[in-house]
Design an enzyme around this catalytic site. Sequence first.
Site, PDB file in Angstrom:
ATOM      1  N   ASP A 105       0.865  -1.185   0.000  1.00 19.77           N
ATOM      2  CA  ASP A 105       0.000   0.000   0.000  1.00 19.77           C
ATOM      3  C   ASP A 105       0.905   1.240   0.000  1.00 19.77           C
ATOM      4  O   ASP A 105       1.426   1.608  -1.046  1.00 19.77           O
ATOM      5  CB  ASP A 105      -0.898  -0.109   1.243  1.00 19.77           C
ATOM      6  CG  ASP A 105      -1.973   0.940   1.317  1.00 19.77           C
ATOM      7  OD1 ASP A 105      -2.483   1.355   0.271  1.00 19.77           O
ATOM      8  OD2 ASP A 105      -2.330   1.360   2.436  1.00 19.77           O
ATOM      9  N   PHE A 154     -10.312  -0.193  -0.089  1.00 20.45           N
ATOM     10  CA  PHE A 154      -9.973  -1.056   1.042  1.00 20.45           C
ATOM     11  C   PHE A 154     -10.560  -2.433   0.771  1.00 20.45           C
ATOM     12  O   PHE A 154     -11.744  -2.570   0.500  1.00 20.45           O
ATOM     13  CB  PHE A 154     -10.501  -0.485   2.369  1.00 20.45           C
ATOM     14  CG  PHE A 154      -9.826  -1.121   3.541  1.00 20.45           C
ATOM     15  CD1 PHE A 154      -8.571  -0.699   3.949  1.00 20.45           C
ATOM     16  CD2 PHE A 154     -10.420  -2.187   4.215  1.00 20.45           C
ATOM     17  CE1 PHE A 154      -7.913  -1.311   5.006  1.00 20.45           C
ATOM     18  CE2 PHE A 154      -9.773  -2.808   5.275  1.00 20.45           C
ATOM     19  CZ  PHE A 154      -8.521  -2.364   5.680  1.00 20.45           C
ATOM     20  N   VAL A 155      -9.710  -3.454   0.787  1.00 16.84           N
ATOM     21  CA  VAL A 155     -10.149  -4.796   0.407  1.00 16.84           C
ATOM     22  C   VAL A 155     -10.002  -5.788   1.556  1.00 16.84           C
ATOM     23  O   VAL A 155      -9.215  -5.577   2.484  1.00 16.84           O
ATOM     24  CB  VAL A 155      -9.371  -5.311  -0.830  1.00 16.84           C
ATOM     25  CG1 VAL A 155      -9.694  -4.479  -2.065  1.00 16.84           C
ATOM     26  CG2 VAL A 155      -7.870  -5.352  -0.572  1.00 16.84           C
TER      27      VAL A 155
HETATM   28  P1  IMP Z   1       1.800  -0.347   3.857  1.00 16.95           P
HETATM   29  O1  IMP Z   1       2.854  -0.343   4.915  1.00 16.95           O
HETATM   30  O2  IMP Z   1       1.024   0.942   3.835  1.00 16.95           O
HETATM   31  O3  IMP Z   1       2.310  -0.725   2.486  1.00 16.95           O
HETATM   32  O4  IMP Z   1       0.722  -1.362   4.320  1.00 16.95           O
HETATM   33  C1  IMP Z   1       0.791  -2.671   4.047  1.00 16.95           C
HETATM   34  C2  IMP Z   1      -0.121  -3.442   4.964  1.00 16.95           C
HETATM   35  O5  IMP Z   1      -1.311  -2.746   5.279  1.00 16.95           O
HETATM   36  C3  IMP Z   1      -0.552  -4.697   4.252  1.00 16.95           C
HETATM   37  O6  IMP Z   1       0.325  -5.743   4.544  1.00 16.95           O
HETATM   38  C4  IMP Z   1      -1.917  -4.937   4.836  1.00 16.95           C
HETATM   39  O7  IMP Z   1      -1.794  -5.731   5.982  1.00 16.95           O
HETATM   40  C5  IMP Z   1      -2.424  -3.586   5.225  1.00 16.95           C
HETATM   41  N1  IMP Z   1      -3.360  -3.102   4.199  1.00 16.95           N
HETATM   42  C6  IMP Z   1      -3.118  -2.246   3.191  1.00 16.95           C
HETATM   43  N2  IMP Z   1      -4.190  -2.072   2.418  1.00 16.95           N
HETATM   44  C7  IMP Z   1      -5.156  -2.853   2.953  1.00 16.95           C
HETATM   45  C8  IMP Z   1      -6.519  -3.141   2.578  1.00 16.95           C
HETATM   46  O8  IMP Z   1      -7.071  -2.646   1.583  1.00 16.95           O
HETATM   47  N3  IMP Z   1      -7.171  -4.038   3.369  1.00 16.95           N
HETATM   48  C9  IMP Z   1      -6.607  -4.619   4.460  1.00 16.95           C
HETATM   49  N4  IMP Z   1      -5.344  -4.402   4.828  1.00 16.95           N
HETATM   50  C10 IMP Z   1      -4.627  -3.516   4.082  1.00 16.95           C
END
Ligand code: IMP
Length: 178
Positions: A105, A154-155
């Site tokens: 993300d 958001f998934v």
């Molecule tokens: P980042 O550090 O922002 O890249 O977040 C990554 C983590 O956030 C992923 O491993 C997920 O656990 C969580 N995450 C990001 N987007 C979503 C979503 O749409 N649904 C549920 N968890 C998410």
Amino acid sequence: MPNPAYEVDQLISPKAIAARVETLAREITTHFSGTDKLIVVGLLRGSFIFIADLVRELDLPVEVDFLEASSYGDATTSSREVRILKDLRGEIAGRDVLVVEDIVDTGFTLSHVLHLLKIREPARIKVCALLDKPSRREVNITADWIGFEIPDEFVVGYGIDYAQRNRNLPFIGKVSFV
Ligand code: IMP
Ligand code: MG
């Protein structure tokens, strides 16, 4: 505080996921072909179903280990502060490592985890992410293999949660608050 009411609409079907996992596994098998020292590292908890399906399609000798990094708590936006809640059981020095993540993300989680693992001097380290939300990226990082690129939604499902629920859905669905 209870979560607001929400609906889940299917975005990616179980069939589409299975087909994509098969293709990814074929590519990963080719990439690591000949290795006898691959450790597949699943980032808990969101990757648990993906890693289970992926390793069964890999035609390689593999070991499996897990690492848990915190990101969101029960909110739907990244905290930016990444903590390691559970470290690997095994050593990765001199080994080939495939990190398996559910979603990239903002990129904070993956970049933090990769930094941590690279210090341990693996022979090779690659990343396979089931989902990628490139429009949300704040850290310049990409996975080597990506299952599906998705928009800024958001998934949940196929291992991925909202406030710990919906991990058991067989498809990937989009959450909308009603
Ligand atoms: P980042 O550090 O922002 O890249 O977040 C990554 C983590 O956030 C992923 O491993 C997920 O656990 C969580 N995450 C990001 N987007 C979503 C979503 O749409 N649904 C549920 N968890 C998410
Ligand atoms: Mg995660």
